[in-house]
Every structure is written in structure tokens, then in C-alpha cells.
Design an enzyme around this catalytic site. Sequence first.
Site, PDB file in Angstrom:
ATOM      1  N   HIS A 104       0.844  -1.200   0.000  1.00  0.00           N
ATOM      2  CA  HIS A 104       0.000   0.000   0.000  1.00  0.00           C
ATOM      3  C   HIS A 104       0.872   1.240   0.000  1.00  0.00           C
ATOM      4  CE1 HIS A 104      -3.780   2.160   0.639  1.00  0.00           C
ATOM      5  NE2 HIS A 104      -3.121   2.934   1.497  1.00  0.00           N
ATOM      6  N   GLU A 434     -33.606  -4.993   7.395  1.00  0.00           N
ATOM      7  CA  GLU A 434     -34.437  -6.201   7.443  1.00  0.00           C
ATOM      8  C   GLU A 434     -34.051  -7.222   6.375  1.00  0.00           C
ATOM      9  OE1 GLU A 434     -37.438  -7.326   8.954  1.00  0.00           O
ATOM     10  OE2 GLU A 434     -37.419  -5.865  10.582  1.00  0.00           O
ATOM     11  N   ARG A 619     -28.603  -7.518  15.105  1.00  0.00           N
ATOM     12  CA  ARG A 619     -28.540  -6.851  13.796  1.00  0.00           C
ATOM     13  C   ARG A 619     -27.499  -5.733  13.897  1.00  0.00           C
ATOM     14  NH1 ARG A 619     -34.165  -4.816  12.147  1.00  0.00           N
ATOM     15  NH2 ARG A 619     -34.587  -7.015  11.802  1.00  0.00           N
TER      16      ARG A 619
END
EC number: 2.1.2.13
Length: 660
Positions: A104, A434, A619
Amino acid sequence: MKTVVFAYHDMGCLGIEALLAAGYEISAIFTHTDNPGEKAFYGSVARLAAERGIPVYAPDNVNHPLWVERIAQLSPDVIFSFYYRHLIYDEILQLAPAGAFNLHGSLLPKYRGRAPLNWVLVNGETETGVTLHRMVKRADAGAIVAQLRIAIAPDDIAITLHHKLCHAARQLLEQTLPAIKHGNILEIAQRENEATCFGRRTPDDSFLEWHKPASVLHNMVRAVADPWPGAFSYVGNQKFTVWSSRVHPHASKAQPGSVISVAPLLIACGDGALEIVTGQAGDGITMQGSQLAQTLGLVQGSRLNSQPACTARRRTRVLILGVNGFIGNHLTERLLREDHYEVYGLDIGSDAISRFLNHPHFHFVEGDISIHSEWIEYHVKKCDVVLPLVAIATPIEYTRNPLRVFELDFEENLRIIRYCVKYRKRIIFPSTSEVYGMCSDKYFDEDHSNLIVGPVNKPRWIYSVSKQLLDRVIWAYGEKEGLQFTLFRPFNWMGPRLDNLNAARIGSSRAITQLILNLVEGSPIKLIDGGKQKRCFTDIRDGIEALYRIIENAGNRCDGEIINIGNPENEASIEELGEMLLASFEKHPLRHHFPPFAGFRVVESSSYYGKGYQDVEHRKPSIRNAHRCLDWEPKIDMQETIDETLDFFLRTVDLTDKPS
């Protein structure tokens, strides 16, 4: 030691040469086809591979299961990446027993992401370097194996710094590759609190904003000088490129962008003045500054502008369907705070947006999207950006009215998507957290996580699959018909104006509004199945700022992307949310107007939501795409959001009949 290499550009070529010199056996090389719109000043990895007799491939998607299988068959001991432009998925990285390593072009953890060479110059850094690090699932985040620093001279431009980085990379690889081969390396974990991340740059990002200091503009010129596309400005509608410049500490009262003199060509800036040493008008030839001034018809006092005069006056037209909703009204407020947006909105009510109705750049029509199809089609054609925010998004409705959820959330929105395809308009579509359903990943990732839902006899999933199918349709339109799109997935946004207490009374609201109603009415807070389900709650201000940046779309970085917008640090169970809300309620100055707290009550989900409901235990979003595309991260603590949301709703209650 067998290796598979992912490589592009000069760094790719020198990396391959270094591997061969160190005695590695390269089984295959993966690279990119050259972009015809990009000036190819660098070496060809494909040509080098062919000359060395090494198989070389340039697949569109190296992470496709077929390519993963082919790489697995090569049985690499180690994998290397040298300036390969696509993220390599974990399924490939895990194929090499000795691991995978990436080169990098910055001093990690600083300047993770794209174009670090250009960004360090844009930001006026005086030092950069090259880093070899272990590859992990998150881009540029693995442990550092080796690092070499280089100084950035004041007269360095992109190409000279590129040559310095290449020289440093050769040195670093010569020193480090033998150690990797013999398993004798020392790895140092990156300090996450020092990490910075930058997105890709496009030619359009390099316009000169004359209100900024001359030193900042000079750094921009250095960062994108030939063979990069160059920094640019306009005289009226005539574009010109600045190839080299100098900073003058000129004390001038002239407006930024004004020509101070033409020989030398000096332009007033927000601080100091910039001398345009060499430049180019349109697609013409490079010339010195005074000749450029003559070619462009500049005289002392002429004004330059950062964008064409014909477009500078036109505001971006944003169509928001569902403008009176929670996201719609907060987004409208954010857009109207700027002077370059015109907002057109449709909704069946206007209570939340009444404060904007007299704004000169806000245009509202009260109506239903299922009825006003002609108005919608006309405004899709008229506007630049379309946000169809209309949806039924309250869980109780998924089991109570599944067909209505499908008709509104899927069928009506599909029609709007097709209008965007027809008129080639950009769509920013609200997907949902969802869609991940019962995914078991620790972090829900837009590009890798599986979308898992329950059986057909659980109508609770009709909202999730309606949204998921629209996501897939939009993606397909993008791939096959060039639809410009971004999908965003909100994770439990909350704040003032989230639903209302009347909606909560019939159970048609989100969790926090329902809990506030229980406190206001003195009824027990119902914990569905014990309230152990965990969510990551996101302040509406954080969410709207991310959505605003998607609309801004700096460098077109959001095109074709799926972006989770959530706060993984604000994870709490529904029970914990209730406890935090109760504590805030008990301290509120209006507390004495409301009944005593009636306690918590555990109820079964089937008795509350009805037959066919399933819940999700956790979640939590991955927000790496939001970091990469938006340079965004959430900032607001959950307690602050709870306090402000509660305060808003308590002050909407008619207190005349409440006990004091």
C-alpha cells in the site's frame, strides 16, 4: 514457494519482478484491462506476465465462485497484491496457508483506501511511504509487516512522488520478501485510533475553488499534474487546466477568482494568490501562463469560476416521495440548509413538513403514490435525483396486512424504479436492514453477508423479501441498462418525529415510540419475548448526514454501491432501550404531568404481532462501505438520541388533562 499475484500499474510490475528475484514461483497473475479513458503512463502487468510465460487473467469479478475455485486449484502457499484495484474477498485470502500480503502506498494506518499518492499531496503532507501488510477482510487494516518512509519535497508533484514510492517499494520488497518466504517476519497491529480513510478520486474532483487559500489550490495542482488529468477551472463556460503553479503571498482585496495580473497570470484566492505557471485551454496545447491568459481573453479584473457559468445557477432537483415521513422530513431540512437544492415532495399528509411549506425551494403536493402516477412520472423526468421513501415499515403491519405491504412497498416502488430507468435518472433507494433477516454474521456486510429469511408461512418476512427483490431489480437495471443507483440500508434510525403517538396507540409504530406511549399513558412497557433482541440504534442526524453525502456523491463514489447506515457502537437490547428511556423519563422536567411507571411486562410475540411473526436476535452493521464511499462515521451517543426523542414526544402531549 508458490504464489498467486494480484497486480496492476508500475507497482504491480516491480512487485512481480521482486518476487521472481526472491525465488518465488508465480502460478498465476490477476490484473485489470486498461481503462481507455485513463492515460496509461505506467507499465503493463499483462505484458510483463506474457513475456515471463506466466498465466495472466483479467476477470470482471475475481471473487466469483468459479474464480475462487480456480485459484484454489493452484494451491498457493502465499498471496500477494500490488496495487490491485478491487477488494479481494476472504474466501480467496484463506486459500494461502502462509497468508496474503498487500503493498500500500502510504504510511498505514494513515491514508487507507484509494489514491493515497494523490491524497497526501492534496492535503499538503510532508511525508509518506510504502507499507507491506497482511491482508484481512477489511481493506488496508491488517498487521504491518514492513514500512519505509519517504519525504515529500515542496516541489514534488504526483509523478515525481510516484517514482519515489516505486523506488521505496523496490527496497522494501527486496528486504522483506525473503523473510516472508522463510516465515521470519514481525507483525505490528495497526492503531485503529490513528486510521484515516480516503475514497477514490475522479477527474471531476480536481476543480479549483478560488475561495480556498492559494497553498491549498497549489497542492491540488501538484496532486493531479500530468500525467494525471489536471486541476481545472472555468472562464464563463470555457474550461482550462492548470498544469503547474506557484503560491504568492499577495495581499489583495480582490474577490477570490479575480485576475490580479496577466503577466504573470495571478489569481486572487481566499488567502494569497496563485500564479498559473503553465496551463491548457480546453483540449489545446500546454502553454505558459501569460499566453494562456491571452488565449482565454483574460484581463485584469476578469473572474474565474469553479464550474461552467451555465450550470452554476441551476440547483439540483431532488424528488422525495414520502416527504412527510421520518426520513423524508429530516432530509428535506438538511437539503434546504444548502443553497443548491430544489426539493419536490409528495405525501398523503404535511404535518411534519409544515415548517417548509413557505420555503422558496420546496414544492409540495399532497397525494397518494398509487393515484398520482402521472404527477410522479412527470417529476421523475423533471428531477435529477429520486428518493422513493414511501413504505409500510412497522413490524405489526407485516403480519396484519401482508398484501398491502407488498402492494405498496414492492409494486408501487417498482413502477417508480422503471420511470428512473426510462428517463435515465439517478435513484437513491431505501433498502432496509431487514433484508439481512436471520443472518448469523457478527457484522452484516453489504457485499458478503447472506440474506436469510424464514418460511413462506411466516408473513412477517414479506417486507424483507419485497425490499430485497427491489434491491436485486435495481442492481440488474444498473448492470444491464446503466441505471445510476445507490442502495442505502438504515439500521434502526431514531429521533424526533419517528412515527407519532397516535400510530403507537394502534401498534403501528417503531419500538421507541411505542415505549414512550407506554410511559405517557402509564401502561406497562411490553417486552416482546423478554426484550432480549439486540439492535444498533442510530441517531437520525447521523443517518441524514450519511444520506446527504450519498446525494452529494463526491467523485461518483456512491454509484452502484450498497451502503449500510448504522451505529455499531450503539448496540442495545430492547429491554436495555426501555430501561434507558425510563431513566430519562424519570429525570425529565415534565415527568410530574404523567402517571406512575407501570412496570415491564413480558409478552409472547404471537400475542402481540399475531400469527406468523419471527424475530431476529441481533442486527449489527458493517459500515466499511460508508467509510469508503462517504468518509462517514456515526458520532451521536444513544443516550443523547433517547433524551431528545423523549423530549420531543413529551412536548407534543396535551397536558391539560394530565395530573400535576
